[in-house]
Write a protein that holds these residues in place. Structure first.
Motif, short mmCIF file in Angstrom:
data_model
loop_
_atom_site.label_atom_id
_atom_site.label_comp_id
_atom_site.label_asym_id
_atom_site.label_seq_id
_atom_site.Cartn_x
_atom_site.Cartn_y
_atom_site.Cartn_z
N PHE A 99 0.83 -1.09 0.26
CA PHE A 99 -0.18 -0.09 -0.10
C PHE A 99 0.69 1.38 0.33
CE2 PHE A 99 -2.20 -3.40 2.85
CZ PHE A 99 -3.32 -3.83 1.45
N HIS A 100 2.35 1.60 0.62
CA HIS A 100 3.08 2.40 0.42
C HIS A 100 3.95 2.66 -1.14
CE1 HIS A 100 3.23 0.90 4.57
NE2 HIS A 100 3.25 0.37 4.13
N TYR A 101 3.17 1.92 -1.21
CA TYR A 101 4.16 1.65 -3.31
C TYR A 101 3.78 2.00 -4.13
CZ TYR A 101 4.82 -0.26 -8.16
OH TYR A 101 5.45 0.45 -9.02
N GLU A 102 2.34 2.36 -3.69
CA GLU A 102 0.46 3.49 -4.12
C GLU A 102 0.50 4.66 -3.62
OE1 GLU A 102 -2.43 0.29 -3.62
OE2 GLU A 102 -1.59 -1.50 -4.24
N ALA A 103 0.64 4.78 -2.77
CA ALA A 103 0.70 5.85 -2.11
C ALA A 103 1.52 6.72 -3.02
CB ALA A 103 1.07 6.28 -0.22
N VAL A 104 2.83 6.21 -3.14
CA VAL A 104 3.95 7.08 -3.81
C VAL A 104 3.97 7.11 -5.09
CG1 VAL A 104 6.41 7.72 -3.75
CG2 VAL A 104 5.41 6.48 -1.70
N ALA A 105 3.27 5.85 -5.86
CA ALA A 105 3.25 6.59 -6.96
C ALA A 105 1.57 7.01 -6.98
CB ALA A 105 3.02 4.46 -7.36
N ARG A 106 1.07 7.16 -6.95
CA ARG A 106 -0.20 8.38 -7.40
C ARG A 106 0.07 9.60 -6.74
NH1 ARG A 106 -3.54 4.26 -3.93
NH2 ARG A 106 -3.32 5.53 -1.94
N LEU A 107 1.79 9.71 -6.29
CA LEU A 107 1.85 11.19 -6.81
C LEU A 107 2.60 11.30 -7.47
CD1 LEU A 107 3.37 11.02 -2.37
CD2 LEU A 107 0.96 12.50 -3.47
N GLY A 108 2.65 10.62 -8.57
CA GLY A 108 2.73 11.40 -10.30
C GLY A 108 4.36 10.14 -10.67
N PHE A 109 4.74 8.87 -9.33
CA PHE A 109 6.53 8.54 -9.42
C PHE A 109 6.41 7.24 -9.57
CE2 PHE A 109 6.90 11.96 -6.50
CZ PHE A 109 7.39 13.02 -7.05
N GLU A 110 5.07 6.73 -10.21
CA GLU A 110 4.98 5.13 -10.72
C GLU A 110 6.22 4.45 -11.73
OE1 GLU A 110 1.16 7.12 -11.98
OE2 GLU A 110 3.11 7.64 -12.25
N ALA A 111 6.75 5.26 -12.24
CA ALA A 111 7.75 4.27 -13.04
C ALA A 111 8.93 4.42 -12.01
CB ALA A 111 8.70 6.04 -14.38
N GLU A 112 9.02 4.99 -11.15
CA GLU A 112 10.27 5.15 -9.77
C GLU A 112 9.94 4.40 -8.75
OE1 GLU A 112 8.91 7.89 -11.38
OE2 GLU A 112 10.30 9.84 -11.47
N CYS A 113 9.08 4.19 -8.23
CA CYS A 113 8.19 3.03 -7.89
C CYS A 113 8.47 1.82 -8.49
CB CYS A 113 6.67 3.52 -7.38
SG CYS A 113 6.85 4.76 -6.04
N GLU A 114 8.66 1.56 -9.46
CA GLU A 114 8.45 0.28 -9.93
C GLU A 114 10.06 -0.37 -9.71
OE1 GLU A 114 7.46 -2.00 -13.92
OE2 GLU A 114 6.62 0.02 -13.64
N ARG A 115 10.85 0.76 -10.28
CA ARG A 115 12.14 0.72 -10.31
C ARG A 115 13.31 0.31 -9.23
NH1 ARG A 115 16.23 -1.36 -12.60
NH2 ARG A 115 18.78 -0.86 -11.76
N ILE A 116 12.10 1.17 -8.27
CA ILE A 116 12.39 0.96 -6.30
C ILE A 116 12.10 -0.30 -6.04
CG2 ILE A 116 12.12 1.97 -4.16
CD1 ILE A 116 11.88 4.81 -5.23
N GLN A 117 11.26 -1.26 -5.89
CA GLN A 117 10.19 -1.61 -5.80
C GLN A 117 11.27 -3.45 -6.52
OE1 GLN A 117 7.17 -4.19 -6.98
NE2 GLN A 117 6.17 -3.63 -4.71
N GLU A 118 11.63 -2.78 -8.29
CA GLU A 118 12.43 -4.17 -8.58
C GLU A 118 13.76 -4.16 -7.81
OE1 GLU A 118 14.35 -4.76 -12.49
OE2 GLU A 118 12.91 -3.27 -12.27
N LEU A 119 14.14 -3.12 -7.46
CA LEU A 119 15.87 -3.42 -7.16
C LEU A 119 15.82 -4.39 -5.30
CD1 LEU A 119 17.08 -0.49 -8.33
CD2 LEU A 119 17.73 -2.28 -9.35
#
Length: 338
Positions: free
Chosen positions: A256-276
């Motif tokens: 849910f934290h991933y989704e909250a930050v992604a909603r702020l306009g950082f979808e691509a960045e969140c995906e990369r952070i989680q992947e790493l």
């Protein structure tokens, strides 16, 4: 906008300097102090221990894990804390996520919204000192299918207040709407004053279902504040925290934290952070947290910059800014904000 001191939960052991920080918070005009729990230290014991050193601060949990205690046990703890503090307790609860609920507490995670609704109904009945009877999908009081000897009971403890404030930690749209409908306050995480239309819509939906928007509805938000003449150096202090929550606090597709930050306009960045992060490349995940991402959810940099940015927070939904830090940090933030 009020100030609160967030103590979070412990790491390997009791953190240094918390007593001094709590004392400084009360002396500097802070309004509240908050503890939390996950799968280590609990929220209530440190709050009671440290709260005994205070006379004015609201003592809040942000959050107590619902799955750790039955609704009746949570109501008992809340009423006891309210007695000990002279009516200064605020009860923050949360459904958490499946990794912690099922992996640590050994409880099923199914239907968290319906479970939260039932939980709050039982809490309110117990804290009003009603005879508690509840027949729901998730909770039955008295329990069904037992010995048959259980009977409806009411608390032997007479409450200091008929209504102890209940706040709910929520990030998803349905959970935020439910919070506005049934609770006295909201405990968000990774909220930004620069992009909060999503949350405003969710809250409005819940208030509409409730039939009103309470004038005293509380929004207590953890906001990291790092004062440093070098903005990048200040952001470096917070990158590991954001990387942990976005990348590691929940499974892929259930964070849910991933989704909250992604909603702020950082979808691509969140995906990369989680992947790493999930690949074990934590240092790279931390480096992938941009300064812009940090600045959306925190206050970092020189004092003048932080003072300029405070206006956006004061105009936001936030009623209490919950900050973390030492006694010196508490004094420094009080000088800037208050």
């Amino acid at each position: 906008m009020k100030l609160g001191l967030g103590l979070g939960y412990w790491g390997a052991g009791k953190p240094e300097g918390v007593e001094e920080a709590v004392t400084a918070a009360e002396e500097c005009g802070f309004d509240s102090v908050w503890t939390s729990e996950a799968y280590g230290s609990d929220a209530l014991t440190p709050l009671a221990w440290l709260g005994a050193r205070t006379t004015r601060l609201t003592l809040g949990t942000a959050v107590m894990q619902m799955s750790a205690r039955t609704p009746a046990a949570t109501a008992m703890a809340a009423m006891t804390m309210d007695h000990l503090s002279g009516g200064r307790f605020a009860l923050g609860i949360g459904a958490s996520g499946p990794q912690v609920v099922e992996g640590w507490y050994g409880q099923p995670y199914r239907q968290p919204l319906a479970r939260t609704r039932e939980y709050v109904e039982i809490l309110r009945a117990a804290m009003r000192r009603d005879v508690v009877q509840h027949t729901g999908r998730h909770y039955q009081v008295p329990i069904e299918g037992g010995t048959g000897l259980g009977k409806p009971l009411k608390s032997t403890l007479h409450p200091v207040r008929e209504t102890i404030p209940i706040l709910i930690a929520a990030e998803g749209p349905k959970n935020v709407a439910l919070t506005a409908e049934i609770a006295d306050g909201w405990l968000p995480l990774f909220y930004s004053p620069y992009e909060d239309s999503f949350y405003r819509r969710c809250l409005d939906e819940g208030f509409a279902a409730r039939g009103e928007r309470p004038a005293d509805f509380e929004v207590a938000l953890p906001v990291q504040v790092v004062v440093d003449e070098d903005v990048e150096r200040a952001a470096d202090r917070l990158r590991p925290h954001i990387a942990l929550y976005v990348g590691g606090m929940g499974a892929k597709g259930a964070n849910f934290h991933y989704e909250a930050v992604a909603r702020l306009g950082f979808e691509a960045e969140c995906e990369r952070i989680q992947e790493l992060y999930l690949a074990g490349r934590k240092e790279e995940a931390v480096a992938a947290v941009s300064t812009e991402m940090v600045s959306r959810v925190a206050l970092v940099g020189p004092v003048a910059k932080i003072k300029d940015e405070l206006a956006a927070w004061e105009e936001s939904l936030v009623t209490t800014m919950v900050v973390h830090g030492s006694a010196r940090t508490v004094q420094q933030i009080a000088e800037i904000v208050l």
